[in-house]
Design a protein around this motif. Structure first.
Motif, PDB file in Angstrom:
ATOM      1  N   SER A  22       2.030  -1.281  -9.271  1.00 44.93           N
ATOM      2  CA  SER A  22       1.627  -0.537 -10.465  1.00 44.93           C
ATOM      3  C   SER A  22       0.204  -0.013 -10.335  1.00 44.93           C
ATOM      4  O   SER A  22      -0.104   1.106 -10.739  1.00 44.93           O
ATOM      5  CB  SER A  22       1.726  -1.416 -11.712  1.00 44.93           C
ATOM      6  OG  SER A  22       3.064  -1.765 -11.956  1.00 44.93           O
ATOM      7  N   LYS A  23      -0.665  -0.821  -9.751  1.00 49.47           N
ATOM      8  CA  LYS A  23      -2.045  -0.382  -9.534  1.00 49.47           C
ATOM      9  C   LYS A  23      -2.093   0.745  -8.504  1.00 49.47           C
ATOM     10  O   LYS A  23      -2.762   1.759  -8.708  1.00 49.47           O
ATOM     11  CB  LYS A  23      -2.923  -1.536  -9.072  1.00 49.47           C
ATOM     12  CG  LYS A  23      -4.386  -1.124  -8.834  1.00 49.47           C
ATOM     13  CD  LYS A  23      -5.214  -2.240  -8.247  1.00 49.47           C
ATOM     14  CE  LYS A  23      -4.885  -2.577  -6.838  1.00 49.47           C
ATOM     15  NZ  LYS A  23      -5.555  -1.861  -5.778  1.00 49.47           N
ATOM     16  N   ASP A  24      -1.361   0.560  -7.404  1.00 50.37           N
ATOM     17  CA  ASP A  24      -1.359   1.571  -6.343  1.00 50.37           C
ATOM     18  C   ASP A  24      -0.797   2.905  -6.820  1.00 50.37           C
ATOM     19  O   ASP A  24      -1.238   3.962  -6.375  1.00 50.37           O
ATOM     20  CB  ASP A  24      -0.574   1.077  -5.125  1.00 50.37           C
ATOM     21  CG  ASP A  24      -1.290  -0.031  -4.376  1.00 50.37           C
ATOM     22  OD1 ASP A  24      -2.507  -0.241  -4.634  1.00 50.37           O
ATOM     23  OD2 ASP A  24      -0.642  -0.691  -3.541  1.00 50.37           O
ATOM     24  N   LEU A  25       0.174   2.854  -7.719  1.00 50.31           N
ATOM     25  CA  LEU A  25       0.758   4.080  -8.268  1.00 50.31           C
ATOM     26  C   LEU A  25      -0.020   4.604  -9.468  1.00 50.31           C
ATOM     27  O   LEU A  25       0.368   5.584 -10.089  1.00 50.31           O
ATOM     28  CB  LEU A  25       2.227   3.830  -8.652  1.00 50.31           C
ATOM     29  CG  LEU A  25       3.170   3.535  -7.493  1.00 50.31           C
ATOM     30  CD1 LEU A  25       4.554   3.163  -8.014  1.00 50.31           C
ATOM     31  CD2 LEU A  25       3.245   4.703  -6.529  1.00 50.31           C
ATOM     32  N   ARG A  26      -1.104   3.902  -9.806  1.00 47.87           N
ATOM     33  CA  ARG A  26      -2.014   4.278 -10.893  1.00 47.87           C
ATOM     34  C   ARG A  26      -1.358   4.232 -12.282  1.00 47.87           C
ATOM     35  O   ARG A  26      -1.687   5.027 -13.147  1.00 47.87           O
ATOM     36  CB  ARG A  26      -2.645   5.633 -10.625  1.00 47.87           C
ATOM     37  CG  ARG A  26      -3.486   5.637  -9.379  1.00 47.87           C
ATOM     38  CD  ARG A  26      -4.167   6.930  -9.161  1.00 47.87           C
ATOM     39  NE  ARG A  26      -4.956   6.815  -7.924  1.00 47.87           N
ATOM     40  CZ  ARG A  26      -5.369   7.851  -7.243  1.00 47.87           C
ATOM     41  NH1 ARG A  26      -5.107   9.065  -7.659  1.00 47.87           N
ATOM     42  NH2 ARG A  26      -6.070   7.670  -6.147  1.00 47.87           N
ATOM     43  N   PHE A  27      -0.426   3.292 -12.443  1.00 49.04           N
ATOM     44  CA  PHE A  27       0.139   3.056 -13.771  1.00 49.04           C
ATOM     45  C   PHE A  27      -0.806   2.186 -14.589  1.00 49.04           C
ATOM     46  O   PHE A  27      -0.779   2.215 -15.822  1.00 49.04           O
ATOM     47  CB  PHE A  27       1.508   2.389 -13.687  1.00 49.04           C
ATOM     48  CG  PHE A  27       2.585   3.275 -13.106  1.00 49.04           C
ATOM     49  CD1 PHE A  27       2.692   4.609 -13.459  1.00 49.04           C
ATOM     50  CD2 PHE A  27       3.502   2.770 -12.202  1.00 49.04           C
ATOM     51  CE1 PHE A  27       3.683   5.420 -12.926  1.00 49.04           C
ATOM     52  CE2 PHE A  27       4.491   3.568 -11.666  1.00 49.04           C
ATOM     53  CZ  PHE A  27       4.577   4.890 -12.023  1.00 49.04           C
ATOM     54  N   ILE A  28      -1.583   1.352 -13.892  1.00 54.27           N
ATOM     55  CA  ILE A  28      -2.591   0.516 -14.551  1.00 54.27           C
ATOM     56  C   ILE A  28      -3.907   0.695 -13.817  1.00 54.27           C
ATOM     57  O   ILE A  28      -3.926   1.007 -12.626  1.00 54.27           O
ATOM     58  CB  ILE A  28      -2.181  -0.976 -14.584  1.00 54.27           C
ATOM     59  CG1 ILE A  28      -1.973  -1.542 -13.180  1.00 54.27           C
ATOM     60  CG2 ILE A  28      -0.950  -1.189 -15.439  1.00 54.27           C
ATOM     61  CD1 ILE A  28      -1.701  -3.040 -13.124  1.00 54.27           C
ATOM     62  N   ASP A  29      -5.010   0.472 -14.527  1.00 57.17           N
ATOM     63  CA  ASP A  29      -6.311   0.627 -13.877  1.00 57.17           C
ATOM     64  C   ASP A  29      -6.736  -0.695 -13.225  1.00 57.17           C
ATOM     65  O   ASP A  29      -6.083  -1.732 -13.380  1.00 57.17           O
ATOM     66  CB  ASP A  29      -7.373   1.142 -14.848  1.00 57.17           C
ATOM     67  CG  ASP A  29      -7.706   0.177 -15.972  1.00 57.17           C
ATOM     68  OD1 ASP A  29      -7.436  -1.033 -15.827  1.00 57.17           O
ATOM     69  OD2 ASP A  29      -8.248   0.627 -16.992  1.00 57.17           O
ATOM     70  N   HIS A  30      -7.825  -0.632 -12.486  1.00 57.70           N
ATOM     71  CA  HIS A  30      -8.257  -1.792 -11.707  1.00 57.70           C
ATOM     72  C   HIS A  30      -8.612  -2.986 -12.601  1.00 57.70           C
ATOM     73  O   HIS A  30      -8.353  -4.133 -12.227  1.00 57.70           O
ATOM     74  CB  HIS A  30      -9.457  -1.421 -10.826  1.00 57.70           C
ATOM     75  CG  HIS A  30      -9.862  -2.515  -9.903  1.00 57.70           C
ATOM     76  ND1 HIS A  30      -9.104  -2.875  -8.813  1.00 57.70           N
ATOM     77  CD2 HIS A  30     -10.930  -3.351  -9.927  1.00 57.70           C
ATOM     78  CE1 HIS A  30      -9.689  -3.890  -8.205  1.00 57.70           C
ATOM     79  NE2 HIS A  30     -10.810  -4.196  -8.853  1.00 57.70           N
ATOM     80  N   TYR A  33      -5.438  -4.646 -13.649  1.00 56.45           N
ATOM     81  CA  TYR A  33      -4.874  -5.268 -12.446  1.00 56.45           C
ATOM     82  C   TYR A  33      -5.562  -6.602 -12.163  1.00 56.45           C
ATOM     83  O   TYR A  33      -4.899  -7.616 -11.928  1.00 56.45           O
ATOM     84  CB  TYR A  33      -5.009  -4.338 -11.244  1.00 56.45           C
ATOM     85  CG  TYR A  33      -4.753  -5.025  -9.937  1.00 56.45           C
ATOM     86  CD1 TYR A  33      -3.449  -5.324  -9.540  1.00 56.45           C
ATOM     87  CD2 TYR A  33      -5.801  -5.420  -9.108  1.00 56.45           C
ATOM     88  CE1 TYR A  33      -3.206  -5.979  -8.342  1.00 56.45           C
ATOM     89  CE2 TYR A  33      -5.566  -6.069  -7.925  1.00 56.45           C
ATOM     90  CZ  TYR A  33      -4.272  -6.350  -7.537  1.00 56.45           C
ATOM     91  OH  TYR A  33      -4.030  -7.011  -6.357  1.00 56.45           O
TER      92      TYR A  33
END
Length: 58
Positions: A22-30, A33
């Motif tokens: 999800s982080k890598d696909l930018r669905f959630i921010d760092h 995450y």
């Protein structure tokens, strides 16, 4: 009982990967995450501890 805990641990590993994806696909921010990763790590540690205790009991 240890078998069910092992399944729960496996599920937590899957969740950990899904959070990373999800982080890598930018669905959630760092920030989100990092928070989720920390919580999953704590849950995994608790499961591992419980698995060890259950296996030691007669």
């Amino acid at each position: 009982m240890a078998n069910f805990l092992q399944i729960a641990l496996g599920s937590s590993h899957e969740l950990e990967y899904q959070i990373l994806l999800s982080k890598d696909l930018r669905f959630i921010d760092h920030g989100i995450y990092s928070e989720l990763e920390k919580e999953v790590g704590e849950i995994k540690a608790m499961l591992i501890s419980l698995i060890k205790k259950v296996r030691l009991e007669p």
